[in-house]
Design a protein around this motif. Sequence first.
Motif, PDB file in Angstrom:
ATOM      1  N   ALA A  40       5.375 -64.382 -10.921  1.00  0.00           N
ATOM      2  CA  ALA A  40       5.199 -62.979 -11.306  1.00  0.00           C
ATOM      3  C   ALA A  40       6.349 -62.465 -12.162  1.00  0.00           C
ATOM      4  CB  ALA A  40       5.038 -62.105 -10.066  1.00  0.00           C
ATOM      5  N   THR A  41       7.525 -63.084 -12.025  1.00  0.00           N
ATOM      6  CA  THR A  41       8.707 -62.583 -12.730  1.00  0.00           C
ATOM      7  C   THR A  41       9.392 -63.666 -13.580  1.00  0.00           C
ATOM      8  OG1 THR A  41      10.110 -63.058 -10.802  1.00  0.00           O
ATOM      9  CG2 THR A  41       9.154 -60.839 -10.979  1.00  0.00           C
ATOM     10  N   THR A  42       8.709 -64.787 -13.800  1.00  0.00           N
ATOM     11  CA  THR A  42       9.271 -65.889 -14.590  1.00  0.00           C
ATOM     12  C   THR A  42       8.483 -66.065 -15.877  1.00  0.00           C
ATOM     13  OG1 THR A  42      10.016 -67.070 -12.604  1.00  0.00           O
ATOM     14  CG2 THR A  42       9.818 -68.356 -14.621  1.00  0.00           C
ATOM     15  N   LEU A  43       9.190 -66.184 -16.992  1.00  0.00           N
ATOM     16  CA  LEU A  43       8.574 -66.447 -18.287  1.00  0.00           C
ATOM     17  C   LEU A  43       8.925 -67.874 -18.698  1.00  0.00           C
ATOM     18  CD1 LEU A  43       6.996 -65.373 -20.747  1.00  0.00           C
ATOM     19  CD2 LEU A  43       9.188 -64.654 -21.724  1.00  0.00           C
ATOM     20  N   PHE A  44       7.897 -68.672 -18.929  1.00  0.00           N
ATOM     21  CA  PHE A  44       8.059 -70.062 -19.328  1.00  0.00           C
ATOM     22  C   PHE A  44       8.105 -70.130 -20.854  1.00  0.00           C
ATOM     23  CE2 PHE A  44       5.598 -74.346 -19.632  1.00  0.00           C
ATOM     24  CZ  PHE A  44       6.769 -75.023 -19.905  1.00  0.00           C
ATOM     25  N   GLY A  59       1.967 -68.427 -14.107  1.00  0.00           N
ATOM     26  CA  GLY A  59       2.847 -67.490 -14.800  1.00  0.00           C
ATOM     27  C   GLY A  59       2.570 -67.413 -16.292  1.00  0.00           C
ATOM     28  N   ASP A  60       3.313 -66.541 -16.978  1.00  0.00           N
ATOM     29  CA  ASP A  60       3.165 -66.324 -18.419  1.00  0.00           C
ATOM     30  C   ASP A  60       4.063 -67.291 -19.197  1.00  0.00           C
ATOM     31  OD1 ASP A  60       1.504 -64.255 -17.733  1.00  0.00           O
ATOM     32  OD2 ASP A  60       3.038 -62.694 -18.005  1.00  0.00           O
ATOM     33  N   VAL A 107       8.577 -54.942 -23.082  1.00  0.00           N
ATOM     34  CA  VAL A 107       7.549 -55.873 -22.603  1.00  0.00           C
ATOM     35  C   VAL A 107       8.181 -57.003 -21.781  1.00  0.00           C
ATOM     36  CG1 VAL A 107       7.604 -57.400 -24.623  1.00  0.00           C
ATOM     37  CG2 VAL A 107       5.484 -57.135 -23.332  1.00  0.00           C
ATOM     38  N   LEU A 108       9.482 -57.253 -21.996  1.00  0.00           N
ATOM     39  CA  LEU A 108      10.168 -58.320 -21.260  1.00  0.00           C
ATOM     40  C   LEU A 108      10.781 -57.854 -19.948  1.00  0.00           C
ATOM     41  CD1 LEU A 108      12.027 -60.107 -24.210  1.00  0.00           C
ATOM     42  CD2 LEU A 108       9.968 -60.892 -23.035  1.00  0.00           C
ATOM     43  N   ASP A 109      10.707 -56.553 -19.671  1.00  0.00           N
ATOM     44  CA  ASP A 109      11.371 -56.020 -18.479  1.00  0.00           C
ATOM     45  C   ASP A 109      10.825 -56.613 -17.186  1.00  0.00           C
ATOM     46  OD1 ASP A 109      12.931 -54.494 -20.107  1.00  0.00           O
ATOM     47  OD2 ASP A 109      11.902 -52.600 -19.705  1.00  0.00           O
ATOM     48  N   ARG A 110       9.574 -56.999 -17.170  1.00  0.00           N
ATOM     49  CA  ARG A 110       8.958 -57.510 -15.942  1.00  0.00           C
ATOM     50  C   ARG A 110       9.463 -58.902 -15.575  1.00  0.00           C
ATOM     51  NH1 ARG A 110       2.876 -59.672 -16.731  1.00  0.00           N
ATOM     52  NH2 ARG A 110       3.505 -60.601 -14.761  1.00  0.00           N
ATOM     53  N   TYR A 111      10.091 -59.586 -16.553  1.00  0.00           N
ATOM     54  CA  TYR A 111      10.541 -60.951 -16.296  1.00  0.00           C
ATOM     55  C   TYR A 111      12.007 -60.954 -15.876  1.00  0.00           C
ATOM     56  CZ  TYR A 111       6.302 -61.809 -18.953  1.00  0.00           C
ATOM     57  OH  TYR A 111       5.010 -61.802 -19.405  1.00  0.00           O
ATOM     58  N   ARG A 112      12.256 -61.585 -14.751  1.00  0.00           N
ATOM     59  CA  ARG A 112      13.624 -61.694 -14.231  1.00  0.00           C
ATOM     60  C   ARG A 112      14.238 -63.041 -14.583  1.00  0.00           C
ATOM     61  NH1 ARG A 112      18.183 -60.741 -13.023  1.00  0.00           N
ATOM     62  NH2 ARG A 112      19.019 -60.118 -11.003  1.00  0.00           N
ATOM     63  N   THR A 113      13.376 -64.051 -14.792  1.00  0.00           N
ATOM     64  CA  THR A 113      13.847 -65.410 -15.048  1.00  0.00           C
ATOM     65  C   THR A 113      13.181 -65.969 -16.291  1.00  0.00           C
ATOM     66  OG1 THR A 113      14.095 -65.786 -12.660  1.00  0.00           O
ATOM     67  CG2 THR A 113      14.111 -67.733 -14.078  1.00  0.00           C
ATOM     68  N   GLN A 165      23.181 -66.240 -23.367  1.00  0.00           N
ATOM     69  CA  GLN A 165      24.038 -66.193 -22.178  1.00  0.00           C
ATOM     70  C   GLN A 165      24.517 -64.776 -21.903  1.00  0.00           C
ATOM     71  OE1 GLN A 165      27.579 -65.715 -21.989  1.00  0.00           O
ATOM     72  NE2 GLN A 165      27.773 -66.247 -19.831  1.00  0.00           N
ATOM     73  N   HIS A 166      24.655 -63.954 -22.932  1.00  0.00           N
ATOM     74  CA  HIS A 166      25.142 -62.593 -22.751  1.00  0.00           C
ATOM     75  C   HIS A 166      24.056 -61.630 -22.257  1.00  0.00           C
ATOM     76  CE1 HIS A 166      28.786 -63.886 -24.863  1.00  0.00           C
ATOM     77  NE2 HIS A 166      29.340 -62.798 -24.397  1.00  0.00           N
ATOM     78  N   THR A 167      22.858 -62.139 -22.001  1.00  0.00           N
ATOM     79  CA  THR A 167      21.798 -61.311 -21.420  1.00  0.00           C
ATOM     80  C   THR A 167      22.063 -61.193 -19.927  1.00  0.00           C
ATOM     81  OG1 THR A 167      20.273 -62.244 -23.054  1.00  0.00           O
ATOM     82  CG2 THR A 167      19.312 -61.002 -21.233  1.00  0.00           C
ATOM     83  N   ARG A 168      22.796 -60.167 -19.538  1.00  0.00           N
ATOM     84  CA  ARG A 168      23.321 -60.071 -18.178  1.00  0.00           C
ATOM     85  C   ARG A 168      22.242 -59.933 -17.101  1.00  0.00           C
ATOM     86  NH1 ARG A 168      28.599 -59.186 -16.948  1.00  0.00           N
ATOM     87  NH2 ARG A 168      30.057 -59.080 -18.683  1.00  0.00           N
ATOM     88  N   GLY A 169      21.202 -59.204 -17.405  1.00  0.00           N
ATOM     89  CA  GLY A 169      20.263 -58.843 -16.344  1.00  0.00           C
ATOM     90  C   GLY A 169      19.207 -59.864 -16.015  1.00  0.00           C
ATOM     91  N   LYS A 170      19.234 -61.054 -16.619  1.00  0.00           N
ATOM     92  CA  LYS A 170      18.192 -62.039 -16.364  1.00  0.00           C
ATOM     93  C   LYS A 170      18.784 -63.399 -16.011  1.00  0.00           C
ATOM     94  CE  LYS A 170      14.859 -59.819 -19.462  1.00  0.00           C
ATOM     95  NZ  LYS A 170      14.112 -59.154 -18.386  1.00  0.00           N
ATOM     96  N   HIS A 171      18.017 -64.144 -15.215  1.00  0.00           N
ATOM     97  CA  HIS A 171      18.363 -65.532 -14.929  1.00  0.00           C
ATOM     98  C   HIS A 171      17.762 -66.391 -16.031  1.00  0.00           C
ATOM     99  CE1 HIS A 171      19.322 -63.889 -11.041  1.00  0.00           C
ATOM    100  NE2 HIS A 171      18.063 -63.656 -10.760  1.00  0.00           N
ATOM    101  N   ILE A 172      18.548 -67.319 -16.553  1.00  0.00           N
ATOM    102  CA  ILE A 172      18.065 -68.169 -17.638  1.00  0.00           C
ATOM    103  C   ILE A 172      18.407 -69.622 -17.336  1.00  0.00           C
ATOM    104  CG2 ILE A 172      18.249 -68.707 -20.097  1.00  0.00           C
ATOM    105  CD1 ILE A 172      18.863 -65.730 -20.562  1.00  0.00           C
ATOM    106  N   TRP A 173      17.377 -70.458 -17.361  1.00  0.00           N
ATOM    107  CA  TRP A 173      17.567 -71.888 -17.168  1.00  0.00           C
ATOM    108  C   TRP A 173      17.091 -72.636 -18.403  1.00  0.00           C
ATOM    109  CZ3 TRP A 173      20.277 -74.475 -13.641  1.00  0.00           C
ATOM    110  CH2 TRP A 173      20.640 -73.795 -12.465  1.00  0.00           C
ATOM    111  N   PHE A 174      18.004 -73.398 -19.000  1.00  0.00           N
ATOM    112  CA  PHE A 174      17.656 -74.306 -20.082  1.00  0.00           C
ATOM    113  C   PHE A 174      17.383 -75.679 -19.472  1.00  0.00           C
ATOM    114  CE2 PHE A 174      20.661 -71.245 -21.912  1.00  0.00           C
ATOM    115  CZ  PHE A 174      19.946 -70.784 -23.010  1.00  0.00           C
ATOM    116  N   VAL A 175      16.350 -76.341 -19.951  1.00  0.00           N
ATOM    117  CA  VAL A 175      16.039 -77.690 -19.497  1.00  0.00           C
ATOM    118  C   VAL A 175      16.418 -78.667 -20.602  1.00  0.00           C
ATOM    119  CG1 VAL A 175      14.213 -79.252 -18.725  1.00  0.00           C
ATOM    120  CG2 VAL A 175      14.164 -76.841 -18.053  1.00  0.00           C
TER     121      VAL A 175
END
Length: 275
Positions: A40-44, A59-60, A107-113, A165-175
Motif C-alpha cells: 500500500a505504501t511501496t512504489l516499485f 503494489g504500484d 501524487v507520491l505522498d502516499r508512498y513511504r518506500t 539520498q537527500h529525500t528525507r521522508g522516504k525509505h529508499i532501497w536500491f537493488v
Amino acid sequence: MVLPIVTAEQRLAEVRGVKGVLIGRWGLGKTFQLWSLDPATTLFVDIEAGDLAVKDWPGDSLRPRTWEDCRDLAVFLGGPNPALRDGQPFSPWHYEQACARYGDPAVLDRYRTLFIDSITVAGRLCLQWCKGQPQAFSEKTGKPDTRGAYGLMGQEMVGWLTHIQHTRGKHIWFVGILDERIDDFNKKIYELQIDGSKTGLELPGIVDEVITLAQITSGDGPPYRAFVCHTANPWGFPAKDRSGRLDQIEPPNLGQLMRKLGAPEAAAPNDTPLH
C-alpha cells in the motif's frame, strides 16, 4: 537574519527514511524481497524489467526506460536543489520541467518506500546516455573518448544517488547485482556490478545500509540464504550498517530488517517468511 540552527528537539522530531542498497548474485531472490514490504505504501521502480518473480505483487510500479526518465524521477521525488543553476540536473528549472511532465508531486505522498531495481541497469542506461554527450568525444579528433564517457557517467550516477539520498521522508532501497572476480593473488573479490568504478567506490558513503543477500555455508551444515550486514565479515561481502542495530547475519527478509531499523511501517502487514 537569524542563524538557521536546527535544535535537538527539531532534529529528533524529523521524519527520516532508511537509505540502503541490497546486493546479491543472480537468482537469490533480491526482487522477491518486495513481498516483504507493504504494497500500500511501496512504489516499485522497475528499471530492470525483471518483475516475473513479483508479477502478482499488488503494489504500484514505475518503469523508467531512459536515463532522462531516471533523472526526472529523482528530482520529482526529492525536489529541487536551490544551489544549482538553470539547465543543470536537479535544479529548480529541472524540477519545474519534471512537474510539467508528471503533474503534482503530491501524487507520491502516499508512498513511504521506493524499491529501485536495479542500480546496475540504471548504470547501463546512464553510460548509454553519456556516450552520446560531447564529453565522450575527443576535442582534437572528434572520435569517441571512452575515458570521457566513463568520467561523465561517474559524475551523473553519484549526483543521481546523492539527490535521491537527500529525500528525507522516504525509505529508499536500491537493488544491485553482486559481482565476483579473482584478483592477482587468487583471492575472491566481491563488489557491486556496475560500469565504471566511481559509483561502486562512493556508494557506501552515500547510503545508510549496504546489505548483501548471500548463500552461506556454516560448518558442516547445509547452505542457507542470509543478509550480511557488517563491513567486517569473514566472507568479504560488501556490507555496512550505519544504524548499529543489525547483527552480522540477519534473516533474508527486508520487511523484518526494516522493523529492526526502526521503520515497522515499511513492512508487509502479514510479515510472512520468504522462501
